[in-house]
Design an enzyme around this catalytic site. Structure first.
Site, PDB file in Angstrom:
ATOM      1  N   GLU A 198       6.062  -4.338  26.903  1.00  0.00           N
ATOM      2  CA  GLU A 198       6.083  -5.051  28.179  1.00  0.00           C
ATOM      3  C   GLU A 198       5.738  -4.143  29.360  1.00  0.00           C
ATOM      4  O   GLU A 198       4.955  -4.514  30.236  1.00  0.00           O
ATOM      5  CB  GLU A 198       7.469  -5.687  28.407  1.00  0.00           C
ATOM      6  CG  GLU A 198       7.749  -6.902  27.564  1.00  0.00           C
ATOM      7  CD  GLU A 198       8.303  -6.535  26.199  1.00  0.00           C
ATOM      8  OE1 GLU A 198       8.417  -5.322  25.895  1.00  0.00           O
ATOM      9  OE2 GLU A 198       8.625  -7.462  25.415  1.00  0.00           O
ATOM     10  N   PHE A 252      13.046 -10.375  28.864  1.00  0.00           N
ATOM     11  CA  PHE A 252      12.383  -9.086  28.696  1.00  0.00           C
ATOM     12  C   PHE A 252      11.674  -8.612  29.961  1.00  0.00           C
ATOM     13  O   PHE A 252      11.002  -7.579  29.938  1.00  0.00           O
ATOM     14  CB  PHE A 252      11.394  -9.154  27.537  1.00  0.00           C
ATOM     15  CG  PHE A 252      12.029  -9.494  26.214  1.00  0.00           C
ATOM     16  CD1 PHE A 252      13.300  -9.038  25.903  1.00  0.00           C
ATOM     17  CD2 PHE A 252      11.366 -10.293  25.281  1.00  0.00           C
ATOM     18  CE1 PHE A 252      13.907  -9.355  24.694  1.00  0.00           C
ATOM     19  CE2 PHE A 252      11.964 -10.609  24.078  1.00  0.00           C
ATOM     20  CZ  PHE A 252      13.229 -10.145  23.770  1.00  0.00           C
ATOM     21  N   ASP A 261      18.943 -19.451  20.067  1.00  0.00           N
ATOM     22  CA  ASP A 261      18.468 -18.063  20.127  1.00  0.00           C
ATOM     23  C   ASP A 261      19.579 -17.112  20.542  1.00  0.00           C
ATOM     24  O   ASP A 261      19.478 -15.903  20.357  1.00  0.00           O
ATOM     25  CB  ASP A 261      17.289 -17.938  21.107  1.00  0.00           C
ATOM     26  CG  ASP A 261      15.988 -18.435  20.495  1.00  0.00           C
ATOM     27  OD1 ASP A 261      16.052 -19.007  19.390  1.00  0.00           O
ATOM     28  OD2 ASP A 261      14.932 -18.244  21.104  1.00  0.00           O
TER      29      ASP A 261
END
Length: 314
Positions: free
Chosen positions: A59, A85, A117
């Site tokens: 990232e 993220f 999740d």
């Protein structure tokens, strides 16, 4: 009903087909971010004629590369990852804002709507962190129309980066898009008056993204009880807060009953609803369960809004 990450892909499909200036990519999450369309061609070793980059789980490097592409000129880079993220690319994103670069960050899976999740992937404080970065517009559209308008603003913003936070779960149409009018351009706007006209003292329900649907559900339930309300959608908190105070007051009104609802940290909304208002949001990390169960657990429901409004008008 359509998830806003899918709405964004639909919009990108048309954009990529009709322009050669957009360079896309994703940090290993292409299939989940919906950043790659059928009109994209991969940039690979030995062949740089494409317009899409697989960055891998990098990232920070992705954001750095996008800064370089934007500095080079003529190109508009965009790249995707999960909103959680965004923490990994914050230094490069901060430089995007500092250097006034037109870089577009696509952040999917934007709330506790991730459900199963689990809390590790559910962004709680991330929207608040991003909104604190000067010269960065953080968008959280409620449906495909708002997603389209947010993309338009991001593409036309030549001196600042944009972050577009998109839902995993499907969302219904809640807004209207009229040709030549971008209702998101002021950051927030009156989406619906249940009485059909503006009453500045009526209770106000403020929301962004997927929670706009919840505010509208509450409005319908209150209307059935002969209580009129105003629903305000705030797709871009940053732009709205930069509007003239007169406009902000016109949208929010002067009601003693003002409620904000967003499936993230509460702190940023407290100044908007005022000392007498109520902020529905998160003060803890999330849970692992179907997203509707999680919303109910944290009182992010239309029934909770109805209770607060009824208490406020007694």
């Amino acid at each position: 009903s359509l998830a806003t990450r899918k709405s964004s892909e639909t919009i990108l499909n048309t954009l990529i087909k009709n322009t050669n200036t957009l360079i896309g990519g994703s940090a290993d999450l292409t299939g989940s971010n919906n950043t790659k369309t059928k009109h994209h061609k991969l940039i690979i070793p030995g062949n740089f004629s494409g317009n899409y980059i697989h960055y891998g789980v990098r990232e920070h490097a992705m954001a750095g590369v996008m800064n370089g592409l934007a500095l080079y000129g003529c190109l508009i880079p965009f790249g995707g990852t999960f909103l959680i993220f965004s923490d990994y690319l914050k230094p490069s994103m901060r430089l995007s804002a500092l250097m006034k670069l037109r870089v577009i960050y696509i952040f999917s899976h934007d709330s506790i709507g991730l459900g199963e999740d689990g809390p590790t992937h559910q962004p709680i404080e991330q929207l608040e962190h991003l909104r604190a970065i000067p010269n960065l517009n953080v968008f959280r559209p409620a449906d495909i129309n708002e997603t389209l308008e947010c993309w338009e603003i991001a593409l036309k913003s030549k001196n600042n980066p944009s972050a577009i936070a998109l839902s995993r779960q499907k969302l219904p149409y809640v807004s209207e898009h009229k040709s030549g009018e971008n209702r998101c351009s002021k950051g927030g706007y009156i989406l619906k008056n249940s009485r059909g006209k503006y009453i500045e003292t009526e209770p106000v329900l403020i929301a962004s993204g997927s929670e706009v649907e919840i505010a509208l559900e509450a409005q319908e339930k209150l209307k059935a009880k002969n209580i009129d309300t105003r629903v305000v959608s705030v797709p871009c908190f940053d732009i709205f807060k930069n509007q003239p105070l007169e406009y902000q007051r016109e949208v929010i009104g002067y009601s003693g009953t003002t409620i904000s609802i967003e499936a993230s940290s509460q702190s940023g909304w407290k100044s908007t609803v005022g000392r007498s208002g109520t902020t529905l949001g998160l003060t803890t990390f999330g849970k692992s369960a179907p997203y509707k169960d999680i919303y109910k657990l944290f009182n992010l429901t239309s029934d909770e809004i109805v209770k607060i409004v009824e208490r406020g008008i007694k």
